[in-house]
Design a protein around this motif. Sequence first.
Motif, mmCIF file in Angstrom:
data_model
loop_
_atom_site.group_PDB
_atom_site.id
_atom_site.type_symbol
_atom_site.label_atom_id
_atom_site.label_comp_id
_atom_site.label_asym_id
_atom_site.label_seq_id
_atom_site.Cartn_x
_atom_site.Cartn_y
_atom_site.Cartn_z
ATOM 1 N N ILE A 229 -4.207 6.856 9.576
ATOM 2 C CA ILE A 229 -4.245 7.150 8.144
ATOM 3 C C ILE A 229 -4.113 5.824 7.413
ATOM 4 O O ILE A 229 -3.169 5.071 7.642
ATOM 5 N N SER A 230 -5.089 5.526 6.556
ATOM 6 C CA SER A 230 -5.089 4.263 5.819
ATOM 7 C C SER A 230 -4.680 4.505 4.374
ATOM 8 O O SER A 230 -5.186 5.426 3.719
ATOM 9 N N ARG B 201 -3.943 2.862 0.407
ATOM 10 C CA ARG B 201 -4.191 1.789 -0.553
ATOM 11 C C ARG B 201 -3.624 2.219 -1.895
ATOM 12 O O ARG B 201 -3.929 3.323 -2.381
ATOM 13 N N SER C 298 0.816 -1.224 0.000
ATOM 14 C CA SER C 298 0.000 0.000 0.000
ATOM 15 C C SER C 298 0.847 1.269 0.000
ATOM 16 O O SER C 298 0.350 2.346 -0.324
ATOM 17 N N ARG D 46 -4.772 8.770 15.980
ATOM 18 C CA ARG D 46 -5.293 8.902 14.610
ATOM 19 C C ARG D 46 -4.807 7.744 13.764
ATOM 20 O O ARG D 46 -3.747 7.173 14.019
ATOM 21 N N ILE E 206 -3.918 7.949 0.140
ATOM 22 C CA ILE E 206 -4.679 7.944 1.383
ATOM 23 C C ILE E 206 -6.154 7.709 1.050
ATOM 24 O O ILE E 206 -6.744 8.448 0.263
ATOM 25 N N VAL E 207 -6.735 6.675 1.647
ATOM 26 C CA VAL E 207 -8.142 6.372 1.381
ATOM 27 C C VAL E 207 -9.033 6.693 2.578
ATOM 28 O O VAL E 207 -10.254 6.777 2.441
ATOM 29 N N GLN E 208 -8.415 6.909 3.752
ATOM 30 C CA GLN E 208 -9.223 7.227 4.915
ATOM 31 C C GLN E 208 -8.348 7.838 5.998
ATOM 32 O O GLN E 208 -7.193 7.435 6.195
ATOM 33 N N GLU E 209 -8.875 8.844 6.683
ATOM 34 C CA GLU E 209 -8.266 9.408 7.885
ATOM 35 C C GLU E 209 -9.321 9.420 8.970
ATOM 36 O O GLU E 209 -10.441 9.859 8.738
ATOM 37 N N GLU E 210 -8.970 8.908 10.145
ATOM 38 C CA GLU E 210 -9.943 8.851 11.236
ATOM 39 C C GLU E 210 -9.264 9.146 12.556
ATOM 40 O O GLU E 210 -8.076 8.886 12.744
#
Length: 228
Positions: free
Chosen positions: A213-214, A216, A44, A211, A220-224
């Motif tokens: 950070i994902s 793929r 990724s 936090r 970056i496909v997602q931050e939460e």
Amino acid sequence: MLAASLKDVKKYYFLQGETVKALRGVSFDVPQGDFLAIMGASGSGKSTLLNLLGCLDPPTEGEILLDGEDVSKMTDDQLSEIRASKIGFIFQAYNLIPQLTVLENIEIPLLYMGNSSPQARERCRELAEMVGLGNRLNHRSFQLSGGQQQRVGIARSLVNDPTFILADEPTGNLDTQTTSEILSILKRLNKDGKTIIIVTHEPEVGLQTKRIISLRDGLIVQEETNPQ
């Protein structure tokens, strides 16, 4: 203030006539005192991203600011200085030198910086105490458990009082109980003000951070934000 800031960072590798786009335009900020997990499947781009943040590899395009300094265009000597003064590394495989004692392994970054003063050695002793190895100073790595070896790695990462700590799968070789112990140390360091960026593929580890950070396919496909 920001410990790190990435702006449209790309990293391409050119292998056997093909272009591998490991990172394809990544942007995010890391405030001082953050505890950030970078997650994603194999391939990724998370390890590539950690290498860029650690000044081990330059970006192909984009800008990377560490503690306010643009490291994107720095020379190798300048990057070595940044690594020595601002970054602490924790590795999945511990990367200890078997012939050295716990205390000597913790001292290694100071020796690279030419600092072998009695005060420096005392700081190493204090760090060993902090991670629970005060009674193991003269043990060598083959005499330690995996969790104890990782504690040495954590102490070593702190010896130069870095701006932030980069941890590459620091619990990947550890059992559940030892993983919990290592995460407790990292959380305590973060509570004391250290900025920590951790690469992990383990969801339960990511949930212990502030936090996630994902990634793929180099994006970056997602931050939460995790509940605290």
